[in-house]
Design an enzyme around this catalytic site. Structure first.
Site, mmCIF file in Angstrom:
data_model
loop_
_atom_site.group_PDB
_atom_site.id
_atom_site.type_symbol
_atom_site.label_atom_id
_atom_site.label_comp_id
_atom_site.label_asym_id
_atom_site.label_seq_id
_atom_site.Cartn_x
_atom_site.Cartn_y
_atom_site.Cartn_z
ATOM 1 N N GLY A 58 60.282 -19.413 -119.333
ATOM 2 C CA GLY A 58 61.075 -18.484 -120.131
ATOM 3 C C GLY A 58 60.304 -18.003 -121.353
ATOM 4 O O GLY A 58 59.599 -18.780 -121.995
ATOM 5 N N HIS B 268 67.912 -20.535 -117.182
ATOM 6 C CA HIS B 268 67.109 -21.170 -116.126
ATOM 7 C C HIS B 268 67.354 -20.479 -114.782
ATOM 8 O O HIS B 268 66.433 -20.274 -113.992
ATOM 9 C CB HIS B 268 67.493 -22.641 -115.958
ATOM 10 C CG HIS B 268 67.197 -23.494 -117.155
ATOM 11 N ND1 HIS B 268 68.174 -23.983 -117.990
ATOM 12 C CD2 HIS B 268 66.020 -23.966 -117.653
ATOM 13 C CE1 HIS B 268 67.635 -24.713 -118.942
ATOM 14 N NE2 HIS B 268 66.322 -24.727 -118.765
ATOM 15 N N LEU C 148 70.132 -18.115 -124.915
ATOM 16 C CA LEU C 148 70.643 -19.311 -124.229
ATOM 17 C C LEU C 148 69.627 -20.435 -124.333
ATOM 18 O O LEU C 148 68.425 -20.211 -124.228
ATOM 19 C CB LEU C 148 70.938 -18.996 -122.757
ATOM 20 C CG LEU C 148 72.023 -17.963 -122.480
ATOM 21 C CD1 LEU C 148 72.432 -18.020 -121.005
ATOM 22 C CD2 LEU C 148 73.245 -18.138 -123.368
ATOM 23 N N LEU D 122 70.908 -27.321 -117.094
ATOM 24 C CA LEU D 122 70.581 -25.916 -116.847
ATOM 25 C C LEU D 122 71.666 -24.956 -117.333
ATOM 26 O O LEU D 122 72.836 -25.315 -117.411
ATOM 27 C CB LEU D 122 70.345 -25.704 -115.346
ATOM 28 C CG LEU D 122 69.267 -26.599 -114.734
ATOM 29 C CD1 LEU D 122 69.101 -26.269 -113.251
ATOM 30 C CD2 LEU D 122 67.931 -26.457 -115.451
ATOM 31 N N MET E 73 63.753 -29.153 -117.787
ATOM 32 C CA MET E 73 64.179 -30.503 -118.159
ATOM 33 C C MET E 73 65.659 -30.696 -117.799
ATOM 34 O O MET E 73 66.313 -31.611 -118.306
ATOM 35 C CB MET E 73 63.949 -30.749 -119.654
ATOM 36 C CG MET E 73 62.457 -30.696 -120.012
ATOM 37 S SD MET E 73 62.020 -31.637 -121.475
ATOM 38 C CE MET E 73 63.022 -30.847 -122.705
ATOM 39 N N GLN F 172 55.060 -21.775 -126.119
ATOM 40 C CA GLN F 172 54.831 -22.633 -124.945
ATOM 41 C C GLN F 172 54.236 -21.823 -123.797
ATOM 42 O O GLN F 172 53.287 -22.247 -123.134
ATOM 43 C CB GLN F 172 56.154 -23.270 -124.517
ATOM 44 C CG GLN F 172 56.088 -23.976 -123.176
ATOM 45 C CD GLN F 172 57.359 -24.722 -122.833
ATOM 46 O OE1 GLN F 172 57.556 -25.839 -123.295
ATOM 47 N NE2 GLN F 172 58.226 -24.128 -122.014
HETATM 48 O O1 PAF Z 1 60.515 -25.698 -121.414
HETATM 49 C C1 PAF Z 1 60.810 -26.816 -120.931
HETATM 50 O O2 PAF Z 1 61.923 -27.054 -120.441
HETATM 51 C C2 PAF Z 1 59.777 -27.929 -120.970
HETATM 52 O O3 PAF Z 1 58.996 -27.840 -122.114
HETATM 53 C C3 PAF Z 1 58.904 -27.980 -119.710
HETATM 54 C C4 PAF Z 1 58.053 -26.740 -119.572
HETATM 55 C C5 PAF Z 1 59.784 -28.140 -118.472
HETATM 56 C C6 PAF Z 1 57.956 -29.182 -119.781
HETATM 57 O O4 PAF Z 1 58.654 -30.379 -119.877
#
Ligand code: PAF
Length: 279
Positions: A144, A33, A181, A29, A26, A150
């Site tokens: 991550g 990331h 982080l 960063l 999203m 997730q």
């Molecule tokens: O982990 C994230 O940044 C978000 O949940 C993702 C996987 C990019 C989906 O929007």
């Protein structure tokens, strides 16, 4: 590195490519990331990073509007880390009409922990990731491990839909003091930032007690939450779960060495942080 905003341009750029490695983000960063991008590089195919702040996964009171949009800075960092394509669609590109078809993950995995405190969150995540997967058609996707649940939900989604995508997790990157982080660390004031490491310390304390004969899971979890509360936090959960299904282990499983994970989410000031620790 190319920055692409439209789906048609992305499809043209990736036409015939069967080994794309994808890192969905999203934006806003940080080093965590970038470690995913470096991991992606090792797989050999072109690396695509998406930057899209997904409205569907935010509750009305959450930080969708104030979530930092930092494309220029993100792009510089991604180029240095070896990204080939940044896919940064706007909302009209990814959701040209209201997204009424959604991916509903199973309650048994998605309505607990984060799903309990952020109802609908995983439906929003699964829906956008399913859509991004259709756009990018990667061979490999990397997420991550900091977002532990997730990663589980998305791996299961790819498997259940027989998607030809290898979903991989990459280790959490931590600051020198141990704080995981996160884009949301940027919301922390100076004192909160110093205090923030207490979440990972509470998880370490929970993990330490997990294998002790005669210990009670409820008492361990209560002590970890109380410890944070005394320091001014508002914990949502601090809990020990089985790694495979995120359900509570029995005492016998805990003591027999069942793979476990300590998971926590807590608010410090206005900022909600999450973290986890495998044991
Ligand atoms: O982990 C994230 O940044 C978000 O949940 C993702 C996987 C990019 C989906 O929007």
């Amino acid at each position: 590195m190319r920055i692409i905003h439209s789906l048609s341009e992305l499809r043209a750029a990736l036409k015939g490519e069967a080994s794309t490695v994808f890192v969905p983000t999203m934006g806003n960063l940080h080093e965590g990331h970038l470690s995913l991008v470096r991991e992606a590089r090792r797989h050999g195919g072109p690396v695509v990073v998406s930057i899209f702040v997904n409205r569907l996964q935010f509750l009305p009171h959450e930080d969708f509007d104030r979530y930092p949009r930092t494309l220029a800075r993100d792009a510089e960092m991604l180029e240095a880390a070896g990204c080939d394509i940044v896919f940064a669609p706007d909302e009209a590109e990814l959701y040209p009409v209201p997204q009424v078809y959604k991916v509903q993950p199973p309650a048994a995995l998605a309505d607990l922990l984060e799903g309990e405190f952020r109802p609908g969150f995983f439906t929003g995540v699964c829906t956008v990731v399913m859509k991004l997967f259709q756009c990018v058609q990667p061979a490999v996707a990397i997420f991550g491990q900091k977002d532990y649940q997730q990663l589980k939900v998305l791996s299961a989604m790819a498997e259940q839909f027989a998607m030809p995508i290898q979903v991989l997790g990459a280790p959490t990157v931590r600051a020198g003091d141990g704080l995981a982080l996160s884009s949301r660390n940027g919301y922390l004031g100076q004192t909160e930032r110093q205090e923030a490491v207490a979440l990972s310390q509470a998880l370490a304390q929970l993990a330490q007690g997990a294998r002790v004969p005669g210990s009670s899971l409820a008492a361990l979890e209560q002590a970890a939450a109380d410890g944070l509360r005394e320091r001014g936090w508002m914990p949502d959960y601090l809990t020990l779960r089985r790694r495979n299904d995120l359900l509570p282990p029995t005492d016998a499983e805990r003591l027999a060495g069942e793979p476990l994970v300590a998971l926590g989410a807590a608010r410090i000031g206005q900022t909600r942080l999450i973290d986890n620790l495998e044991l």
